[in-house]
Design an enzyme around this catalytic site. Structure first.
Site, short mmCIF file in Angstrom:
data_model
loop_
_atom_site.label_atom_id
_atom_site.label_comp_id
_atom_site.label_asym_id
_atom_site.label_seq_id
_atom_site.Cartn_x
_atom_site.Cartn_y
_atom_site.Cartn_z
N ASP A 96 0.04 5.84 -4.86
CA ASP A 96 -1.20 6.24 -5.27
C ASP A 96 -1.44 7.28 -6.31
O ASP A 96 -1.29 6.66 -7.81
CB ASP A 96 -2.16 5.84 -4.53
CG ASP A 96 -2.24 4.05 -3.67
OD1 ASP A 96 -1.03 4.22 -3.45
OD2 ASP A 96 -2.94 4.23 -2.95
N HIS B 60 0.79 -0.95 -0.27
CA HIS B 60 -0.27 -0.04 -0.05
C HIS B 60 1.30 0.92 -0.23
O HIS B 60 2.38 0.97 -0.18
CB HIS B 60 -1.30 -0.18 1.07
CG HIS B 60 -2.58 -0.67 1.08
ND1 HIS B 60 -2.40 -0.69 -0.07
CD2 HIS B 60 -3.18 -1.64 1.76
CE1 HIS B 60 -3.68 -1.13 -0.50
NE2 HIS B 60 -4.23 -2.20 1.21
#
Length: 388
Positions: free
Chosen positions: A171, A141
Site C-alpha cells: 500500500d 489488500h
C-alpha cells in the site's frame, strides 16, 4: 500561502483507506492544495480504526492522513456532481483516484472525458492490480499483493513459513510513494510540453522490484531461492536474535569490518573463517545460543560502543519518546487540531529551503462543501443536493 516545494499544484483526491490518502497527505505537506472528494454517508474504515478524537469523531490515523487537506462530499451518481468535478478540474488539474478499473468511466469522469475538457490534466489511477490484465477487477489488500509478488515466498522461516508484517508495504511503498513519483514526473513533463497524461499505478507491479537481489538473480539464472537460504533471509548472520530476557537484537554485520567486530563481541572468533553468509544450522544455533546468554541491556552496552550494524528492536515508546536521534531528526510534529494540537508523524523529507507545512489536522468530511462549491457557481439548493 507561503511558497513551498509544491505550492503551485492543486490536487483533486478521490482516494480512500491508506494508499491514496497517504500520497496526497505528503503532497499537501509539501504545499500542494489538496481537495479530497468523498461520497456522503459512506464509511471509510480508516476514519474509525483505533483511537478516536472525541471532538471530530475521527480516528488518530484519519487526523493524520487528512492533514492539510480540504474536504467536500459529492454524490457522484448525480449529474450536478459530475458537472461540479468538470468545473473543479480547470483549477485542480491533478486527479488521483483509487476506484476499481471502470468505475470512474461509468460515472462519466474517466481520463478520456476529463482530458478533453482540460488537456493539461494529470490523472493518476491507483489500484491493486492495474488497469489491464486478468486480475484488474479483482479485490485485494496489502497481504494479497505481497503474496502474488513473490515477496512472501522468501519471508519467514522454513519451520514456520511466511511471516506477517505489521506494515502495509504494498500500500505505502508500492501505491503511495510510486503515485507521488508518477505525479511529480508527469508535472515535470507538463512543465516542458504543456501536456497532461494518464498514470496507471498497480500496487503489485510496484512491489515486484522489491524482490531486488533474488528477483534479478532468478531472471538471469532461473534459480529459485528458498527461505533461509540467502544472505538477507536468514542463511547467515543477518537476522533477528532473541536475548535472555525475551527481547530482540537485529544483526546486519555483513561487511568484513562489521562482521569482525560482531564475532569478537560475541566471543566466537572462529566464525571469522566462515564469513557472514555461513549457511550452517549448527553455526547459526551457536550464534543464537550465545546471544540468548545475555539480557538485551547487557548486549547493548557492548554494541553501543561498536560500529557493526547491530540494533535492538524498539517499541513505540522507545521510538517516539526515548530515542535521542529520532528527537533530533524531529520525527513528530504538533499539528493544530481545533483549539488544541495533536501529535503526529512528520513529513520525513528534509528540505533546506521549502520546509513542510502543518496547517491543520484532518477535518470532518465535507467541512469545505460550502466554500468550495459556492466558488464554482452552486447555490444553496444545488450544494444541498449534491452533498447528500
Amino acid at each position: 500561502m507561503q511558497n513551498t516545494a509544491l505550492s503551485n499544484l492543486k490536487v483533486l483526491d478521490f482516494t480512500t483507506l491508506l494508499p491514496g490518502p497517504l500520497a496526497t497527505m505528503y503532497l499537501a505537506d509539501m504545499g500542494a492544495d489538496v481537495l479530497r472528494v468523498t461520497a456522503p454517508n459512506k464509511t471509510d474504515l480508516v476514519d474509525h480504526y483505533g483511537v478516536i478524537d472525541e471532538e471530530k469523531k475521527l480516528s488518530a490515523t484519519a487526523l493524520w492522513l487528512g492533514r492539510n487537506k480540504k474536504t467536500i462530499t459529492l454524490n457522484l451518481k448525480k449529474e450536478k456532481s459530475v458537472t461540479a468535478v468538470k468545473k473543479l478540474i480547470m483549477e485542480y488539474n491533478i486527479v488521483i483516484e483509487q476506484f476499481r478499473p471502470g468505475v470512474m468511466e461509468k460515472l462519466g469522469l474517466s481520463y478520456e472525458v476529463l482530458n478533453k475538457i482540460n488537456p493539461k490534466l494529470i490523472y493518476c489511477s491507483m489500484t491493486g492490480y492495474g488497469q489491464t490484465g486478468d486480475n484488474k477487477l479483482k479485490a485485494g489488500h496489502d497481504i494479497n499483493y505481497l503474496a502474488k509478488s513473490g515477496i512472501l515466498s522468501l519471508s519467514g522461516s522454513e519451520e514456520n513459513g511466511p511471516q506477517m508484517l505489521n506494515i502495509q508495504l504494498a500500500d505505502v511503498a508500492g501505491g503511495s510513494l510510486h503515485s507521488i513519483i508518477g505525479i511529480l514526473a508527469a508535472v515535470n513533463y507538463r512543465n516542458m510540453t504543456g501536456k497532461g497524461q494518464y498514470i496507471d499505478i498497480s500496487m503489485m507491479d510496484c512491489i515486484i522490484p522489491f524482490n531486488t537481489f533474488e528477483g534479478s538473480d532468478y531472471l538471469y539464472s532461473k534459480n529459485l531461492s528458498k527461505r533461509q537460504n540467502t544472505v538477507f533471509n536468514g542463511s547467515g548472520v543477518y537476522d533477528i536474535y532473541k536475548t535472555k530476557d525475551g527481547k530482540y537484537l537485529t544483526v546486519g554485520s555483513l561487511e568484513p569490518k562489521f562482521f569482525e567486530q560482531f564475532v569478537n563481541a560475541i566471543e566466537i572468533p572462529d566464525l571469522l573463517k566462515k564469513g557472514p553468509d555461513f549457511r550452517s544450522d549448527e553455526i547459526k544455533n551457536t550464534v543464537k545460543e550465545k546471544i540468548a546468554g545475555k539480557n538485551l541491556y547487557d548486549w547493548m552496552k557492548i554494541f553501543d560502543q561498536l560500529d557493526c550494524c547491530v540494533e535492538k528492536v524498539m517499541d513505540f515508546e522507545e521510538v517516539f519518546e526515548k530515542d535521542t536521534h529520532n528527537k533530533q531528526r524531529q520525527i513528530t510534529v504538533e499539528v493544530p487540531n481545533g483549539e488544541n494540537t495533536v501529535r503526529q508523524m512528520s513529513m520525513p523529507i528534509k528540505f533546506s529551503e521549502t520546509k513542510p507545512i502543518y496547517r491543520f489536522a484532518g477535518k470532518k468530511v465535507g467541512s469545505d462543501n460550502q466554500d468550495i462549491l459556492s466558488k464554482i457557481g452552486m447555490n444553496e439548493e444545488d450544494i444541498l443536493e449534491v452533498t447528500n
